[in-house]
Design a protein around this motif. Structure first.
Motif, short mmCIF file in Angstrom:
data_model
loop_
_atom_site.label_atom_id
_atom_site.label_comp_id
_atom_site.label_asym_id
_atom_site.label_seq_id
_atom_site.Cartn_x
_atom_site.Cartn_y
_atom_site.Cartn_z
N LEU A 82 51.23 30.41 36.07
CA LEU A 82 52.06 31.40 35.41
C LEU A 82 52.91 32.15 36.43
O LEU A 82 52.67 32.09 37.64
N GLY A 484 64.45 31.49 29.21
CA GLY A 484 64.10 30.20 28.63
C GLY A 484 65.31 29.32 28.36
O GLY A 484 65.39 28.19 28.85
N PHE A 529 54.22 35.50 32.48
CA PHE A 529 54.76 34.54 31.53
C PHE A 529 54.66 33.12 32.07
O PHE A 529 54.44 32.90 33.27
N ASP A 530 54.86 32.17 31.16
CA ASP A 530 54.84 30.76 31.51
C ASP A 530 56.29 30.26 31.59
O ASP A 530 56.96 30.17 30.56
N THR A 533 57.50 27.50 29.08
CA THR A 533 57.61 27.70 27.63
C THR A 533 58.32 28.99 27.23
O THR A 533 58.62 29.18 26.05
N VAL A 534 58.57 29.89 28.16
CA VAL A 534 59.08 31.22 27.80
C VAL A 534 60.36 31.13 26.96
O VAL A 534 61.22 30.28 27.18
N GLY A 558 55.55 32.15 25.20
CA GLY A 558 55.26 32.02 26.63
C GLY A 558 54.91 33.31 27.34
O GLY A 558 54.79 33.33 28.57
N HIS A 560 52.22 36.06 28.41
CA HIS A 560 50.76 36.13 28.53
C HIS A 560 50.25 37.54 28.76
O HIS A 560 49.06 37.79 28.55
N ALA A 572 49.38 37.28 24.77
CA ALA A 572 49.97 36.12 24.10
C ALA A 572 49.97 36.25 22.58
O ALA A 572 50.77 35.60 21.90
#
Length: 591
Positions: A82, A484, A529-530, A533-534, A558, A560, A572
């Protein structure tokens, strides 16, 4: 153990059993130095530098260490895979009313926002006398697309002056940090009453507005906000009060920021407001000028770039001007009960104040529709709706017999019916008592052009409008969309630069002290965040406004974890249960 004791017969030695509890020194949490450590994250520090993998420690609401953290903590998060960045700073919101009934400022915290600047465009609710409350609310109903019933039920009127309003915000707290503009339209209404939207101010009235503005700045306002946009109308189509200000009034009010030595001037610009005049105001005040709303119009594609280049030229002369741009296409849901996309048209003015059958009769007239068609066809510098009927869709019909129209463009439907698109839309709405729901993509639909705007050195990513237009659109997730869609999916901006635009740059422009960077000593406003995928999820309608009224909502994708001053407010699953209010009202800004 032998213990010497004194009894009736004098002193005596006695054997006693003593049990000593020895702490478990292997339990590091018992002696933790930090409140929180996030480990093994990709650290995007908000400066624009490339990310590095490392840890971040939090103590007493502030970042205690960044890099490699060996010490323990009461809470530890393994962020492997992350990314961690400063919380998003949303510099263009309209939470002024909502914050009085919703300290969570939904939905922003769940979307990674840890700081919100309110009062943009000058559409504030303070100062306000009790006698003017209804007028202020009715104006917001029109200009910001808010429900009058929601405002009547929701607003907590425990104030009149700006200092009293700010004291209310400080007492009640909020889920995120707040900074507040002093709003021009409210200043005018306080000083001029019913004349505020009808005439220029006298010199004495301007001086009284200046006095109120200086009072607000001393109380901790972040600056002064106004609008000259013809799209900004109050009840019945009357211009919002700030639109009646002449150049002399603006020179006096904006120039007075020089006396404060801090603050930002924020303006939503009408087509007649020149960049060279705004450069003059920057010179008078010595303060940054944020110019909204620079949106791309495919029917006049060069206009926004002309503004950005004029802004760039002003900066070469030592001024600090920035163009507020959006990373989202301007898409609105609407009905003809409140058709915000066309309410800025001159031809629409004659029907703005009409209600019921009188309104329906007026929009049925061929003469009225022809005037609209002619105006839409004429070129202009800026206009919300420009006749792009292929970008207007029927979302939901009220009559099941019209279900075949749903999710189709007005252009296609009109072509099949052999009629003009404007006639098709109006006739369908009239047949359904104006309850037909349409959606329109109005501006910022050319992604190549928007990408150029976002990367312009003098642009500011902005314009979420969170807290306003609740039934029309929801761009509160603009930051997640930038990271994203624009950074990961389109590759138009490196992620480290996208993070800087949302954090470090905004903190610097607005003078937010010790925010916007992952740096020891700074506030622990954090977004985990990821990067893979965000983004923002699809829009949906929820009914959580006062009285059960609905609004459009967008879920985070995305995200977390979100921390405000070291306190976790979202994960999330969205907002955490409870009523955490770790945000602070910011009153002290860098010069």
């Amino acid at each position: 153990m032998r213990l010497l004791t004194r009894g009736a017969q004098g002193w005596a030695a006695e054997d006693v059993q003593v049990k000593i509890e020895v702490p478990n020194y292997s339990d590091r949490a018992l002696f933790a130095m930090h409140d929180l450590v996030i480990r093994n994250a990709r650290l995007y520090d908000g400066s624009g530098r490339p990310a590095v993998t490392g840890d971040l420690a939090v103590k007493d609401g502030r970042i205690a260490a960044v890099g490699s953290v060996a010490d323990g903590a009461r809470e530890s998060v393994d962020a492997a895979g992350l990314a961690l960045m400063p919380g998003i700073i949303d510099n263009h919101t309209h939470y002024d009313a909502q914050i009085t009934w919703d300290s969570a400022l939904r939905p922003s915290p769940a979307l990674g926002v840890t700081t919100a600047i309110i009062g943009n465009c000058g559409f504030t609710i303070a100062p306000c006398r009790p006698a003017d409350r209804e007028l202020i609310m009715r104006n917001l109903t029109q200009v910001e697309g808010m429900s009058l019933d929601v405002l009547r039920q929701g607003i907590r009127w425990d104030f009149e002056s700006i200092p009293e309003y700010m004291a209310l915000l400080e007492r009640q707290g909020a889920a995120v940090n707040i900074a507040a503009f002093a709003g021009h339209s409210s200043l005018r209404t306080w000083v001029m009453g019913q004349d505020a939207p009808r005439r220029a101010a006298t010199p004495a009235e301007v001086q009284e507005m200046k006095r109120l503005l200086q009072e607000a700045m001393r109380a901790g306002a972040i600056g002064f906000a106004t609008s000259t946009s013809p799209a900004h109308n109050g009840e019945g189509g009357v211009p919002m009060p700030s639109r009646l200000a002449d150049d002399a009034e603006l020179r006096t009010l904006v120039g007075s920021l020089k006396e404060s030595g801090k603050g930002v001037f924020m303006l939503t610009k009408g087509g007649h407001t020149r960049i060279d005049f705004l450069e003059e105001l920057s010179a008078l005040s010595g303060r940054p000028v944020v110019i909204a709303a620079l949106l791309h119009n495919k029917t006049n594609p060069q206009a926004v770039f002309n503004d950005l280049e004029a802004i760039a030229a002003a900066n070469t002369r030592g001024r600090k001007l920035l163009g507020a741009v959006s990373c989202c296409p301007l898409t609105m849901d609407f009905t003809l009960h409140s058709p915000y996309p066309v309410e800025g048209l001159v031809s629409w003015k004659q029907v703005l104040g009409l209600k019921g059958e009188a309104f329906k009769a007026a929009i049925a007239q061929k003469e009225f529709r022809d005037a609209m068609r002619a105006e839409i066809a004429a070129p202009t510098v800026f206009r919300l709706f420009n006749g792009e009927w292929d970008q207007v869709q029927v979302v939901e019909v009220a009559d099941p017999g019209h279900a075949r129209y749903e999710q189709r463009s007005v252009a296609d439907l009109a072509r099949e019916a052999g009629v003009d698109p404007l006639d098709f839309m109006f006739d369908l709405a009239l047949a359904e008592n104006l309850d037909t729901v349409f959606t329109a993509t109005l501006l910022n639909s050319d992604e190549d052009a928007v990408g150029r705007m976002l990367n312009h050195p003098n642009s500011l990513v902005s314009l979420s409008d969170a807290g306003a237009h609740l039934t029309f659109f929801n761009d509160a997730a603009f930051g997640l969309h930038l990271m994203g869609h624009w950074s990961r999916d389109l590759g138009k901006m490196p992620l480290e630069e996208a993070v800087r635009r949302l954090t470090g740059q905004t903190a610097e422009v607005f003078g937010l002290k010790q925010r916007g960077l992952l740096k020891a000593g700074h506030a622990a406003d954090l977004l985990l965040f990821d990067p893979a995928t965000v983004g923002r999820g699809p829009k949906r309608r929820v009914n959580d406004l006062p009285g059960g009224a609905g609004r459009l909502h967008t879920d985070a994708v995305g995200v977390h974890g979100v921390w405000v001053n070291g306190v976790k407010v979202a994960d999330a699953g969205g907002m955490l249960p409870g009523d955490a209010r770790p945000g602070v009202l910011m009153r002290d800004f860098a010069a």
